[in-house]
Design a protein around this motif. Sequence first.
Motif, PDB file in Angstrom:
ATOM      1  N   ILE B 398       0.921  -1.145   0.000  1.00 25.69           N
ATOM      2  CA  ILE B 398       0.000   0.000   0.000  1.00 25.69           C
ATOM      3  C   ILE B 398       0.959   1.192   0.000  1.00 25.69           C
ATOM      4  CG2 ILE B 398      -1.767   1.272   1.278  1.00 25.69           C
ATOM      5  CD1 ILE B 398      -2.677  -1.401   2.489  1.00 25.69           C
ATOM      6  N   PRO B 399       1.033   1.924  -1.113  1.00 22.41           N
ATOM      7  CA  PRO B 399       2.181   2.805  -1.329  1.00 22.41           C
ATOM      8  C   PRO B 399       2.463   3.811  -0.209  1.00 22.41           C
ATOM      9  CG  PRO B 399       0.889   2.608  -3.338  1.00 22.41           C
ATOM     10  CD  PRO B 399       0.119   1.900  -2.273  1.00 22.41           C
ATOM     11  N   PHE B 400       1.406   4.300   0.432  1.00 24.06           N
ATOM     12  CA  PHE B 400       1.628   5.359   1.428  1.00 24.06           C
ATOM     13  C   PHE B 400       1.570   4.813   2.849  1.00 24.06           C
ATOM     14  CE2 PHE B 400      -2.269   5.449  -1.085  1.00 24.06           C
ATOM     15  CZ  PHE B 400      -3.150   4.864  -0.194  1.00 24.06           C
ATOM     16  N   ASP B 401       1.859   3.532   3.013  1.00 31.33           N
ATOM     17  CA  ASP B 401       1.616   2.936   4.325  1.00 31.33           C
ATOM     18  C   ASP B 401       2.787   2.083   4.818  1.00 31.33           C
ATOM     19  OD1 ASP B 401       0.272   1.997   6.626  1.00 31.33           O
ATOM     20  OD2 ASP B 401      -1.625   2.212   5.573  1.00 31.33           O
ATOM     21  N   THR B 402       2.587   1.524   6.028  1.00 33.48           N
ATOM     22  CA  THR B 402       3.557   0.603   6.608  1.00 33.48           C
ATOM     23  C   THR B 402       3.887  -0.492   5.581  1.00 33.48           C
ATOM     24  OG1 THR B 402       2.462   0.940   8.730  1.00 33.48           O
ATOM     25  CG2 THR B 402       3.953  -0.946   8.581  1.00 33.48           C
ATOM     26  N   PRO B 403       5.159  -0.686   5.275  1.00 35.20           N
ATOM     27  CA  PRO B 403       5.499  -1.754   4.320  1.00 35.20           C
ATOM     28  C   PRO B 403       5.211  -3.135   4.916  1.00 35.20           C
ATOM     29  CG  PRO B 403       7.372  -0.278   4.754  1.00 35.20           C
ATOM     30  CD  PRO B 403       6.331   0.047   5.759  1.00 35.20           C
ATOM     31  N   ALA B 404       5.191  -4.127   4.065  1.00 31.15           N
ATOM     32  CA  ALA B 404       4.960  -5.513   4.508  1.00 31.15           C
ATOM     33  C   ALA B 404       5.907  -5.813   5.666  1.00 31.15           C
ATOM     34  CB  ALA B 404       5.187  -6.465   3.359  1.00 31.15           C
ATOM     35  N   ASP B 405       5.338  -6.233   6.806  1.00 31.19           N
ATOM     36  CA  ASP B 405       6.171  -6.388   8.005  1.00 31.19           C
ATOM     37  C   ASP B 405       6.461  -7.856   8.315  1.00 31.19           C
ATOM     38  OD1 ASP B 405       3.665  -7.110   8.864  1.00 31.19           O
ATOM     39  OD2 ASP B 405       3.618  -5.809  10.624  1.00 31.19           O
ATOM     40  N   GLY B 406       6.382  -8.694   7.286  1.00 31.96           N
ATOM     41  CA  GLY B 406       6.754 -10.092   7.468  1.00 31.96           C
ATOM     42  C   GLY B 406       7.092 -10.690   6.116  1.00 31.96           C
ATOM     43  N   GLU B 407       7.731 -11.846   6.146  1.00 33.91           N
ATOM     44  CA  GLU B 407       7.944 -12.555   4.875  1.00 33.91           C
ATOM     45  C   GLU B 407       6.763 -13.512   4.738  1.00 33.91           C
ATOM     46  OE1 GLU B 407       9.783 -11.873   2.218  1.00 33.91           O
ATOM     47  OE2 GLU B 407       8.406 -13.390   1.476  1.00 33.91           O
ATOM     48  N   TRP B 408       5.681 -12.977   4.188  1.00 31.42           N
ATOM     49  CA  TRP B 408       4.399 -13.666   4.216  1.00 31.42           C
ATOM     50  C   TRP B 408       4.370 -14.912   3.344  1.00 31.42           C
ATOM     51  CZ3 TRP B 408       1.953  -8.206   3.424  1.00 31.42           C
ATOM     52  CH2 TRP B 408       1.958  -7.526   4.642  1.00 31.42           C
ATOM     53  N   SER B 409       5.243 -14.952   2.340  1.00 32.04           N
ATOM     54  CA  SER B 409       5.254 -16.139   1.472  1.00 32.04           C
ATOM     55  C   SER B 409       5.570 -17.400   2.281  1.00 32.04           C
ATOM     56  CB  SER B 409       6.269 -15.961   0.344  1.00 32.04           C
ATOM     57  OG  SER B 409       7.551 -15.774   0.891  1.00 32.04           O
ATOM     58  N   GLN B 410       6.327 -17.222   3.359  1.00 35.90           N
ATOM     59  CA  GLN B 410       6.615 -18.357   4.259  1.00 35.90           C
ATOM     60  C   GLN B 410       5.314 -18.961   4.789  1.00 35.90           C
ATOM     61  OE1 GLN B 410       8.992 -16.437   7.353  1.00 35.90           O
ATOM     62  NE2 GLN B 410      10.283 -18.264   7.407  1.00 35.90           N
ATOM     63  N   THR B 411       4.434 -18.084   5.230  1.00 33.82           N
ATOM     64  CA  THR B 411       3.156 -18.511   5.803  1.00 33.82           C
ATOM     65  C   THR B 411       2.345 -19.269   4.752  1.00 33.82           C
ATOM     66  OG1 THR B 411       3.204 -16.533   7.180  1.00 33.82           O
ATOM     67  CG2 THR B 411       1.093 -17.657   6.999  1.00 33.82           C
ATOM     68  N   VAL B 412       2.320 -18.708   3.554  1.00 39.38           N
ATOM     69  CA  VAL B 412       1.520 -19.307   2.485  1.00 39.38           C
ATOM     70  C   VAL B 412       2.103 -20.669   2.092  1.00 39.38           C
ATOM     71  CG1 VAL B 412       0.667 -18.959   0.141  1.00 39.38           C
ATOM     72  CG2 VAL B 412       0.926 -16.992   1.671  1.00 39.38           C
ATOM     73  N   THR B 413       3.402 -20.719   1.957  1.00 41.67           N
ATOM     74  CA  THR B 413       4.049 -21.967   1.560  1.00 41.67           C
ATOM     75  C   THR B 413       3.798 -23.061   2.595  1.00 41.67           C
ATOM     76  OG1 THR B 413       5.737 -20.622   0.516  1.00 41.67           O
ATOM     77  CG2 THR B 413       6.268 -22.936   0.848  1.00 41.67           C
ATOM     78  N   ARG B 414       3.843 -22.664   3.856  1.00 43.93           N
ATOM     79  CA  ARG B 414       3.618 -23.646   4.918  1.00 43.93           C
ATOM     80  C   ARG B 414       2.174 -24.167   4.881  1.00 43.93           C
ATOM     81  NH1 ARG B 414       5.145 -27.888   7.114  1.00 43.93           N
ATOM     82  NH2 ARG B 414       4.508 -28.200   9.282  1.00 43.93           N
ATOM     83  N   ALA B 415       1.241 -23.274   4.691  1.00 45.87           N
ATOM     84  CA  ALA B 415      -0.174 -23.692   4.640  1.00 45.87           C
ATOM     85  C   ALA B 415      -0.392 -24.615   3.446  1.00 45.87           C
ATOM     86  CB  ALA B 415      -1.089 -22.474   4.556  1.00 45.87           C
ATOM     87  N   ALA B 416       0.218 -24.290   2.333  1.00 40.63           N
ATOM     88  CA  ALA B 416       0.075 -25.123   1.130  1.00 40.63           C
ATOM     89  C   ALA B 416       0.631 -26.524   1.375  1.00 40.63           C
ATOM     90  CB  ALA B 416       0.777 -24.450  -0.050  1.00 40.63           C
ATOM     91  N   GLU B 417       1.773 -26.566   2.031  1.00 41.01           N
ATOM     92  CA  GLU B 417       2.382 -27.854   2.374  1.00 41.01           C
ATOM     93  C   GLU B 417       1.448 -28.670   3.255  1.00 41.01           C
ATOM     94  OE1 GLU B 417       6.849 -26.511   2.948  1.00 41.01           O
ATOM     95  OE2 GLU B 417       6.056 -27.528   4.751  1.00 41.01           O
ATOM     96  N   LEU B 418       0.894 -28.002   4.277  1.00 43.31           N
ATOM     97  CA  LEU B 418       0.070 -28.710   5.250  1.00 43.31           C
ATOM     98  C   LEU B 418      -1.236 -29.221   4.656  1.00 43.31           C
ATOM     99  CD1 LEU B 418       0.625 -26.404   8.375  1.00 43.31           C
ATOM    100  CD2 LEU B 418       1.302 -28.810   8.196  1.00 43.31           C
TER     101      LEU B 418
END
Lengths: 159, 748
Positions: B398-418
């Motif tokens: 979101i250009p004018f806001d707090t940048p992504a504060d986590g490496e969210w792809s980790q979360t997604v990859t883990r959920a996909a695995e599970l």
Amino acid sequence: MAETHRIEVTVNGLPRMLEVPPHHTLLDVLRDDLRLTGAKECCLVGECGACTVIVDGRTVDSCLVLAVEADGCEITTVEGLAQDGSLDPLQRAFLDEGAAQCGFCIPGQLMAAHALLAGNPHPTVAEIQEGLAGNLCRCGSYLQITDAVLATAAEGTRR
Amino acid sequence: MSATIIGTSPNRVGGIGRVTGSQQYVADLRLADVLEARLVTLDCARARIISIDASAALALPGVRLVMTAADLPQPVPRFGPQLEDRPVIAVGETKYHGDPVAIVAAETKDAADAAAALVRVEYEELPAVFTLAAALDPAAPLVQDPALRPGDRLASTNVLREHPIGWGDVDAAVADVVVEHTYTFPMVTHFAIEPHAYIAAPDGDGIAVWSTIQHPNWLQKVIAKVLGMPLAKVRVFAPDPGGGFGGKQHAKYEPLVALAAIRAGRPVRLVLSLEETFQAVRRASCEVRVRTGVNRDGALVFEDIAADYLIGAYADIADRVVGKGSYPAAGPYTVPNVRILARSVLSHTVPSTAFRGFGNPQVNWAVESNLDEAALAIGMDRLEIRLRNIAHRGDAFIPFDTPADGEWSQTVTRAAELIGWGSPLPPGRGRGIALGIKSGPTTGLSYSTVRLLGDGSVIVFAGTSDMGQGARTVFAQIAAQELGAPLDWVTVVMGDTAIVPYDQQTSASRSTVLMGNSVLMACRSIQAQLRTMAARLHAVDEALVGVDRGVVHLPDRDLSVIDVLKPGLGRLGGELTGNGEVRKDADPSHPLSGAPAFFEFNCTAIEAEVDRETGDVTIVRHVTVSDVGRALNPLQVRTQDEGAAIQGLGHTLMEHYIFDEVGRIRNLGAIDYRIPTSMDLPLDLVSETIENADGPGPYGSKGMSEGALLCVAAAVGAAVREAIRVPIRDLPLTPERVWRALQERETA
Ligand code: FES
Ligand code: FES
């Protein structure tokens, strides 16, 4: 509204004599007359289980039972589970498994679980979930409640 | 060195009371001389009140008070967290089914019931609006008096406010494929097992109010203003609520009960029935039109989102819900062109309010579902399109806001695995995966006080409400960790505005981060005092003394806190006191008046099976993975995530209000409105956390109590869609609705 009936009940081992109006429920009497507020008020139509107590060995929704119908009965509420200040194994297991979040449904869950284990000391997960299906938990602690019942059953075997 | 208690799951602080029945919720409290109150309501939504005759009710033995708008100071005081539009009781007109026109108070519940039934109200039913279409009709009756919004160009419509946000240029953007659909989200209610309850009692020259409220300090301000009293004369007690989920954030009938208590000169108690809670709080329903532009390589080009939220008759916090909930509607993706227009639309229905997810689940359902349609249109895997566009740590998605504060792809990859993404599925089954993101608190103010008593035990004063999320336990863990006390030597005092310092509110999954940091700061202040003490006692330079986890490190040896505290305090004893203050000021230049302190990020993956004969959906496996920074109490984190997941299954599969033609809720109460029971659970529910200690809270924690609800609907919807090969764009996915979709597919 003046008319009342005299009933005699045993609540958590203590004999109690009460004058109750005919339309008051067992839940009203427990909470308002005996000041035992462990059984909770939520739906008042027998759907949520928050008011569950044990009457003569069977669980009832105390919001659906008239106090006069309980005349002569033996009643156990959540306040009657702990003995001499120490938790009973089911209460301990609820605590250890983290089953109580807000805790509002927990007295009802405990009473239902108690009666379930009394009738079936080694229930399966499916039997627990079916047995407790009448006890809603909006915090969604269902898995922890089931785990607590399983742990209590297992402990019962060990002892 | 004592072992760390952070990251462990000790028994819940307050747990004993919860399993013995000794925990006192508001309805369990017994005040001497209390009057029992009941509300008088009408059997329709909108009506003009012609007259109210209380004489028969007042003639009943034991009835002490019947109060209507006519008995109140004029003009009748109004209140509300966003707009002061809600009168303490209906004035001239009721605006929704359940809007009270009178309150009665009597010596007994029986007398109060009888009196409420005897209050004669003459009224004339008025035309009303219960749906978006009706409310937005140019000829629709206005829900709100335009005089309440002077100078507002929207005041002559039922649109309370519009919330436009965006970046790039959607109109100029060119995408290979554009997918457009409209989705709806139902009106649902919190259904906390504890119905709301209130007691008010005259207290010397002030008043005491007990409430199931989540925000005691906010309530204190409302009562003070309505009664014209200084804050110091309003004492709010807020015993731990029996579940809140947002529905207990803001004042509802407390001002009315307080006025009744003052008028009666006695304590007055009002415990709502479950049916009355349905008429007091709900989530906004929503209709969302989404246009998603995507290139053949999977790159998102634009999101064009229009979301109309049907809020109720009074603003409550609903418009903030709309603005804040819709703000991250484009999701955790880097999308160059975004246009979001959310509108809060007034109607003659129960005022909608905050509810876990705060306006976000509605848009998430639509936008994530539409992303699946986009993936299908370009023939790309649904996981792949998400990973292709997801924002990475530090991206200003979101250009004018707090940048992504986590490496969210980790979360997604883990959920996909599970969930076993990509592995073969038996017939009749489908899988779905969805991502949820919610802005954390944008402002905040949390004071705390910590007292280290002479024997090394600790009292923490924190104004958070522990409604089940376990804030009490987490604060006790922080204090135990920092000051070296065993956990059962820590007491946490909450819920009394006369003795606990100010806390802005318990919402937005803020308390571990904001109040947690405040408690940490208070403990660190005590540690500093211990350092000074140790330096004095042992004649060493203070700079050479360290305090860590309850151990005082001197240059030549380690001492326990108590070894320093006792001699340090001397013969008179006493204590050390520390204060914490965490302030997150508003930023007027930010669209939400402040950048979020953190994002809640969750990925939910579902495997579902659909019974072709009945349309019944079985959740075979439900995977929920949340980026929580660090779980300070893993069991509490797990139960919050699972609880949120199960609550999400409610609006996804079964919950919705049904209205009749005069705006009455037909499925009012537990018999006809079903929430998930132990028989409605996923066959397998797996929750995991991603922990990189990268949050702004104590020890790297982030807030987390809402994340696991955000994208449940989209993930389930996607699984059902794959199972039956036809999309359903309206919730809940009841057996009937799924069965109909199957039939339509067969006939098509
Ligand atoms: S209160 Fe008795 S079953 Fe709900
Ligand atoms: S623990 Fe909150 S309702 Fe069950």
